[in-house]
Motif scaffolding. Structure first.
Motif, PDB file in Angstrom:
ATOM      1  N   LYS A  12     -16.663 -36.387  12.304  1.00 12.29           N
ATOM      2  CA  LYS A  12     -17.461 -36.583  13.521  1.00 12.29           C
ATOM      3  C   LYS A  12     -17.905 -35.266  14.153  1.00 12.29           C
ATOM      4  CE  LYS A  12     -15.676 -41.111  14.945  1.00 12.29           C
ATOM      5  NZ  LYS A  12     -14.911 -41.852  15.996  1.00 12.29           N
ATOM      6  N   THR A  13     -17.223 -34.178  13.846  1.00 16.15           N
ATOM      7  CA  THR A  13     -17.595 -32.890  14.439  1.00 16.15           C
ATOM      8  C   THR A  13     -18.897 -32.349  13.849  1.00 16.15           C
ATOM      9  OG1 THR A  13     -16.361 -31.557  12.819  1.00 16.15           O
ATOM     10  CG2 THR A  13     -15.163 -32.354  14.763  1.00 16.15           C
ATOM     11  N   GLY A  14     -19.304 -32.868  12.695  1.00 16.62           N
ATOM     12  CA  GLY A  14     -20.533 -32.401  12.070  1.00 16.62           C
ATOM     13  C   GLY A  14     -20.368 -31.178  11.192  1.00 16.62           C
ATOM     14  N   VAL A  15     -19.143 -30.738  10.988  1.00 19.32           N
ATOM     15  CA  VAL A  15     -18.891 -29.583  10.142  1.00 19.32           C
ATOM     16  C   VAL A  15     -19.252 -29.909   8.689  1.00 19.32           C
ATOM     17  CG1 VAL A  15     -16.486 -30.214   9.629  1.00 19.32           C
ATOM     18  CG2 VAL A  15     -17.176 -27.814   9.569  1.00 19.32           C
ATOM     19  N   ILE A  16     -19.651 -28.915   7.937  1.00 13.46           N
ATOM     20  CA  ILE A  16     -19.915 -29.116   6.509  1.00 13.46           C
ATOM     21  C   ILE A  16     -18.570 -29.150   5.793  1.00 13.46           C
ATOM     22  CG2 ILE A  16     -20.980 -28.137   4.433  1.00 13.46           C
ATOM     23  CD1 ILE A  16     -23.196 -27.038   6.166  1.00 13.46           C
ATOM     24  N   MET A  17     -18.091 -30.337   5.523  1.00 19.22           N
ATOM     25  CA  MET A  17     -16.729 -30.531   5.045  1.00 19.22           C
ATOM     26  C   MET A  17     -16.496 -29.971   3.645  1.00 19.22           C
ATOM     27  SD  MET A  17     -15.933 -34.381   6.492  1.00 19.22           S
ATOM     28  CE  MET A  17     -14.177 -34.269   6.168  1.00 19.22           C
ATOM     29  N   GLU A  18     -17.542 -29.915   2.853  1.00 15.40           N
ATOM     30  CA  GLU A  18     -17.407 -29.469   1.462  1.00 15.40           C
ATOM     31  C   GLU A  18     -17.071 -27.981   1.348  1.00 15.40           C
ATOM     32  OE1 GLU A  18     -19.794 -33.168   1.618  1.00 15.40           O
ATOM     33  OE2 GLU A  18     -19.856 -31.257   2.700  1.00 15.40           O
ATOM     34  N   THR A  19     -17.285 -27.205   2.422  1.00 15.12           N
ATOM     35  CA  THR A  19     -16.991 -25.761   2.394  1.00 15.12           C
ATOM     36  C   THR A  19     -16.017 -25.326   3.482  1.00 15.12           C
ATOM     37  OG1 THR A  19     -18.944 -25.307   3.776  1.00 15.12           O
ATOM     38  CG2 THR A  19     -19.239 -25.200   1.374  1.00 15.12           C
ATOM     39  N   ASP A  20     -15.650 -26.244   4.366  1.00 14.44           N
ATOM     40  CA  ASP A  20     -14.747 -25.921   5.471  1.00 14.44           C
ATOM     41  C   ASP A  20     -13.296 -26.020   5.008  1.00 14.44           C
ATOM     42  OD1 ASP A  20     -14.175 -25.547   8.427  1.00 14.44           O
ATOM     43  OD2 ASP A  20     -13.193 -27.479   8.052  1.00 14.44           O
ATOM     44  N   THR A  21     -12.526 -24.944   5.224  1.00  9.06           N
ATOM     45  CA  THR A  21     -11.145 -24.868   4.715  1.00  9.06           C
ATOM     46  C   THR A  21     -10.258 -25.981   5.264  1.00  9.06           C
ATOM     47  OG1 THR A  21     -11.324 -22.461   4.523  1.00  9.06           O
ATOM     48  CG2 THR A  21      -9.110 -23.394   4.492  1.00  9.06           C
ATOM     49  N   GLU A  22     -10.306 -26.206   6.572  1.00  9.57           N
ATOM     50  CA  GLU A  22      -9.482 -27.256   7.174  1.00  9.57           C
ATOM     51  C   GLU A  22      -9.865 -28.630   6.640  1.00  9.57           C
ATOM     52  OE1 GLU A  22      -8.044 -28.797  11.600  1.00  9.57           O
ATOM     53  OE2 GLU A  22      -9.980 -27.801  11.368  1.00  9.57           O
ATOM     54  N   SER A  23     -11.163 -28.868   6.525  1.00  7.32           N
ATOM     55  CA  SER A  23     -11.641 -30.158   6.008  1.00  7.32           C
ATOM     56  C   SER A  23     -11.154 -30.376   4.583  1.00  7.32           C
ATOM     57  CB  SER A  23     -13.167 -30.202   6.044  1.00  7.32           C
ATOM     58  OG  SER A  23     -13.654 -30.062   7.352  1.00  7.32           O
ATOM     59  N   LEU A  24     -11.245 -29.361   3.759  1.00  7.71           N
ATOM     60  CA  LEU A  24     -10.821 -29.479   2.354  1.00  7.71           C
ATOM     61  C   LEU A  24      -9.326 -29.735   2.257  1.00  7.71           C
ATOM     62  CD1 LEU A  24     -12.935 -26.589   0.777  1.00  7.71           C
ATOM     63  CD2 LEU A  24     -13.276 -29.053   0.460  1.00  7.71           C
ATOM     64  N   THR A  25      -8.552 -29.137   3.159  1.00  4.68           N
ATOM     65  CA  THR A  25      -7.103 -29.366   3.164  1.00  4.68           C
ATOM     66  C   THR A  25      -6.785 -30.822   3.482  1.00  4.68           C
ATOM     67  OG1 THR A  25      -6.645 -27.096   3.859  1.00  4.68           O
ATOM     68  CG2 THR A  25      -4.917 -28.727   4.262  1.00  4.68           C
ATOM     69  N   PHE A  26      -7.434 -31.365   4.516  1.00  4.14           N
ATOM     70  CA  PHE A  26      -7.173 -32.746   4.918  1.00  4.14           C
ATOM     71  C   PHE A  26      -7.703 -33.754   3.893  1.00  4.14           C
ATOM     72  CE2 PHE A  26      -6.291 -31.090   9.214  1.00  4.14           C
ATOM     73  CZ  PHE A  26      -5.178 -31.845   9.525  1.00  4.14           C
ATOM     74  N   THR A  27      -8.877 -33.487   3.332  1.00  2.34           N
ATOM     75  CA  THR A  27      -9.408 -34.432   2.343  1.00  2.34           C
ATOM     76  C   THR A  27      -8.551 -34.436   1.077  1.00  2.34           C
ATOM     77  OG1 THR A  27     -10.981 -32.742   1.560  1.00  2.34           O
ATOM     78  CG2 THR A  27     -11.784 -34.354   3.162  1.00  2.34           C
ATOM     79  N   LYS A  28      -8.028 -33.274   0.695  1.00  2.00           N
ATOM     80  CA  LYS A  28      -7.139 -33.226  -0.475  1.00  2.00           C
ATOM     81  C   LYS A  28      -5.859 -33.997  -0.205  1.00  2.00           C
ATOM     82  CE  LYS A  28      -4.895 -30.160  -3.791  1.00  2.00           C
ATOM     83  NZ  LYS A  28      -3.666 -30.985  -3.823  1.00  2.00           N
ATOM     84  N   GLN A  29      -5.303 -33.847   0.996  1.00  2.00           N
ATOM     85  CA  GLN A  29      -4.096 -34.606   1.352  1.00  2.00           C
ATOM     86  C   GLN A  29      -4.367 -36.109   1.299  1.00  2.00           C
ATOM     87  OE1 GLN A  29      -2.993 -33.109   5.208  1.00  2.00           O
ATOM     88  NE2 GLN A  29      -1.958 -31.291   4.395  1.00  2.00           N
ATOM     89  N   LEU A  30      -5.531 -36.509   1.810  1.00  2.00           N
ATOM     90  CA  LEU A  30      -5.900 -37.927   1.781  1.00  2.00           C
ATOM     91  C   LEU A  30      -6.065 -38.412   0.347  1.00  2.00           C
ATOM     92  CD1 LEU A  30      -6.788 -40.580   3.068  1.00  2.00           C
ATOM     93  CD2 LEU A  30      -9.087 -39.616   3.331  1.00  2.00           C
ATOM     94  N   GLN A  31      -6.685 -37.615  -0.490  1.00  2.00           N
ATOM     95  CA  GLN A  31      -6.875 -38.009  -1.887  1.00  2.00           C
ATOM     96  C   GLN A  31      -5.546 -38.134  -2.620  1.00  2.00           C
ATOM     97  OE1 GLN A  31      -9.696 -34.839  -2.889  1.00  2.00           O
ATOM     98  NE2 GLN A  31     -11.275 -36.382  -3.265  1.00  2.00           N
ATOM     99  N   ASP A  32      -4.649 -37.174  -2.409  1.00  2.00           N
ATOM    100  CA  ASP A  32      -3.333 -37.228  -3.061  1.00  2.00           C
ATOM    101  C   ASP A  32      -2.549 -38.467  -2.618  1.00  2.00           C
ATOM    102  OD1 ASP A  32      -3.844 -34.862  -4.384  1.00  2.00           O
ATOM    103  OD2 ASP A  32      -2.747 -33.601  -2.963  1.00  2.00           O
ATOM    104  N   ALA A  33      -2.568 -38.739  -1.312  1.00  2.00           N
ATOM    105  CA  ALA A  33      -1.851 -39.912  -0.789  1.00  2.00           C
ATOM    106  C   ALA A  33      -2.471 -41.204  -1.302  1.00  2.00           C
ATOM    107  CB  ALA A  33      -1.871 -39.889   0.739  1.00  2.00           C
ATOM    108  N   THR A  34      -3.792 -41.218  -1.461  1.00  2.00           N
ATOM    109  CA  THR A  34      -4.479 -42.420  -1.940  1.00  2.00           C
ATOM    110  C   THR A  34      -4.150 -42.698  -3.403  1.00  2.00           C
ATOM    111  OG1 THR A  34      -6.296 -42.046  -0.384  1.00  2.00           O
ATOM    112  CG2 THR A  34      -6.724 -43.520  -2.225  1.00  2.00           C
ATOM    113  N   ARG A  35      -4.034 -41.663  -4.205  1.00  2.00           N
ATOM    114  CA  ARG A  35      -3.643 -41.858  -5.615  1.00  2.00           C
ATOM    115  C   ARG A  35      -2.282 -42.540  -5.698  1.00  2.00           C
ATOM    116  NH1 ARG A  35      -5.526 -36.396  -5.906  1.00  2.00           N
ATOM    117  NH2 ARG A  35      -7.623 -36.324  -6.819  1.00  2.00           N
ATOM    118  N   THR A  36      -1.360 -42.090  -4.869  1.00  2.00           N
ATOM    119  CA  THR A  36      -0.026 -42.701  -4.848  1.00  2.00           C
ATOM    120  C   THR A  36      -0.102 -44.168  -4.431  1.00  2.00           C
ATOM    121  OG1 THR A  36       1.034 -40.590  -4.326  1.00  2.00           O
ATOM    122  CG2 THR A  36       2.274 -42.581  -3.805  1.00  2.00           C
TER     123      THR A  36
END
Length: 346
Positions: free
Chosen positions: A115-139
Motif C-alpha cells: 500500500k505504500t507504493g514502494v517498488i517491492m521488487e527492488t526494496d530490501t525490506e519488501s524482499l525480506t518480507f515477501t521471501k518470508q511469506l513465500q517460505d511460510a507458504t511452501r510449508t
C-alpha cells in the motif's frame, strides 16, 4: 529452521508414542495374567486347587483362555493404534493451523508494504518480507495439500466446463468440456499456487466471460475474495501461450487463459509505467484441453471482449484438486478434493 524443527519434533513425538504403545501392550498382558490368576479356584485356606486336566474339556478350557488372551491383546493393540492415529491427526492439524496463522500474519505485513507504493521488487525490506511469506507458504502447502518431495509440479486443477446453447457447435458437441491445469512449481511462485489451490478448494461458481484476442478471462467466485498481497512473478515462468494468470493489478482472484504469448503484454513493466519490474501473477499452464479443441471452443463464445449476456458465457461448474498417487513414481493422479455438485447462486 522452522521446518527442520518440525521434523525433529515429529520424530520425538513418534518415539514417545512407540513407548506409550509398548507400555499399553505390557499392561494388557499383565492384566490378563492377573485376571487369569485371581479366577483360579482356591480351597478353604486360600491355596490354589490344582485340578488335573480331564480330556477334551480341559484342553478346550486352556485353548479358550489362550484365545481370550490373544483377543484382548489384539484389541489393545488396535485401540492403541487408533489412539496413535488420532494423535497424528491432531498433530498435523495443529501444525497446519500454526502454519496458516504464520502465513496470515506475514501476508498482512506484505499487504501493508504494498500500500505504500514502494517498488517491492527492488526494496530490501519488501524482499525480506515477501521471501518470508513465500517460505511460510511452501510449508503450509505441503501440510495442507501434501508433500511430494522431488516432484516439482505435483498439484493440478481440473475444471468441469458447461457450454451453453449459444456456442456455435452446441448441437454437435454438446455442453460438456474439461480443462486441466498444472500449477507452477512452488519453488518459484508459492503464493500464487497456494492462492489458486484455495480458490479451487472453496470454489462456488464462475465462468469465462471475456473473449479477447489474447486472453480468455474468467470470473471466480470462491472463499478467496481478496487480490494477491503482492505481484509474485518469476522470469523462469513467463506468460507464454496456454498459461494461466491472475487478472488485474493487484492481481486476482479473477484469472485468464493466454491464447497467445503474453510475455510482453502481462510481463515485467506491463500495464503501467510506475514500476518496470511489476508483472501479472501467474498460476500454471494448460496440460489438457488444447489438443482436443476445448480452449479453441471457448474462444468461439459469441461476441468480443467482455460479454454482458450471461447466456453467452462458458460456465465453470466445478473444480477438482488433483495430486500424485502415493509417492508419485507411477505418474498417476488422484482427486484430493472437489467443489460441490450443487452450484450455489451469487
Amino acid at each position: 529452521m522452522g521446518y527442520d524443527a518440525n521434523i525433529k519434533s515429529s520424530r520425538a513425538v513418534k518415539q514417545q508414542r512407540l513407548t506409550i504403545l509398548f507400555t499399553l501392550i505390557g499392561l494388557a498382558l499383565a492384566c490378563t495374567f492377573a485376571v487369569h490368576f485371581l479366577r483360579r479356584p482356591k480351597d478353604g485356606s486360600g491355596r490354589l486347587i490344582r485340578n488335573k486336566p480331564q480330556g477334551n474339556e480341559a484342553v478346550a478350557g486352556v485353548s479358550g483362555g489362550s484365545n481370550n488372551k490373544n483377543e484382548l491383546l489384539k484389541r489393545t493393540i488396535e485401540e492403541a493404534a487408533k489412539a496413535d492415529n488420532k494423535l497424528n491427526n491432531l498433530n498435523a492439524a495443529e501444525l497446519e493451523a500454526k502454519a496458516a496463522q504464520k502465513v496470515a500474519l506475514l501476508e498482512q505485513n506484505v499487504r501493508a508494504i504494498k500500500k505504500t507504493g514502494v517498488i517491492m521488487e527492488t526494496d530490501t525490506e519488501s524482499l525480506t518480507f515477501t521471501k518470508q511469506l513465500q517460505d511460510a507458504t511452501r510449508t503450509l502447502i505441503k501440510l495442507r495439500y501434501g508433500d511430494f518431495g522431488s516432484i516439482s509440479t505435483p498439484y493440478r486443477i481440473k475444471m468441469d466446463l458447461e457450454f451453453q446453447p449459444t456456442i456455435p457447435d452446441f448441437d454437435t458437441k454438446g455442453k460438456e468440456g474439461t480443462i486441466v491445469i498444472e500449477l507452477a512449481p512452488i519453488s518459484l511462485i508459492p503464493y500464487s499456487v497456494y492462492n489458486f489451490l484455495e480458490i479451487a478448494r472453496t470454489w462456488k461458481n464462475g465462468a469465462f466471460h471475456r473473449n479477447a484476442g489474447h486472453v480468455l478471462q474468467a470470473i471466480a467466485r470462491s472463499g478467496v475474495t481478496q487480490s494477491m498481497p503482492f505481484q509474485e512473478y518469476s522470469k523462469e515462468y513467463p506468460h507464454k501461450k496456454y498459461t494461466i494468470g491472475y487478472a488485474g493489478r493487484p492481481s486476482g482472484p479473477e484469472f485468464y487463459l493466454s491464447i497467445q504469448d503474453n510475455s510482453q503484454n502481462h510481463g515485467p513493466g506491463s500495464q503501467q509505467k510506475h514500476n518496470p519490474y511489476e508483472a501479472d501473477c501467474i498460476i500454471g499452464r494448460i496440460i489438457q484441453g488444447v489438443e482436443d479443441g476445448t480452449v479453441d471452443r471457448i474462444h468461439t463464445m459469441p461476441g468480443k471482449e467482455f460479454l454482458n449476456d450471461k447466456k453467452k458465457w462458458v460456465l465453470i461448474r466445478r473444480m477438482h484438486i488433483l495430486v500424485p498417487k502415493g509417492d508419485g513414481s507411477d505418474g498417476e493422479y488422484v482427486e484430493f478434493s472437489s467443489s460441490p455438485e450443487v452450484i450455489p447462486h451469487d
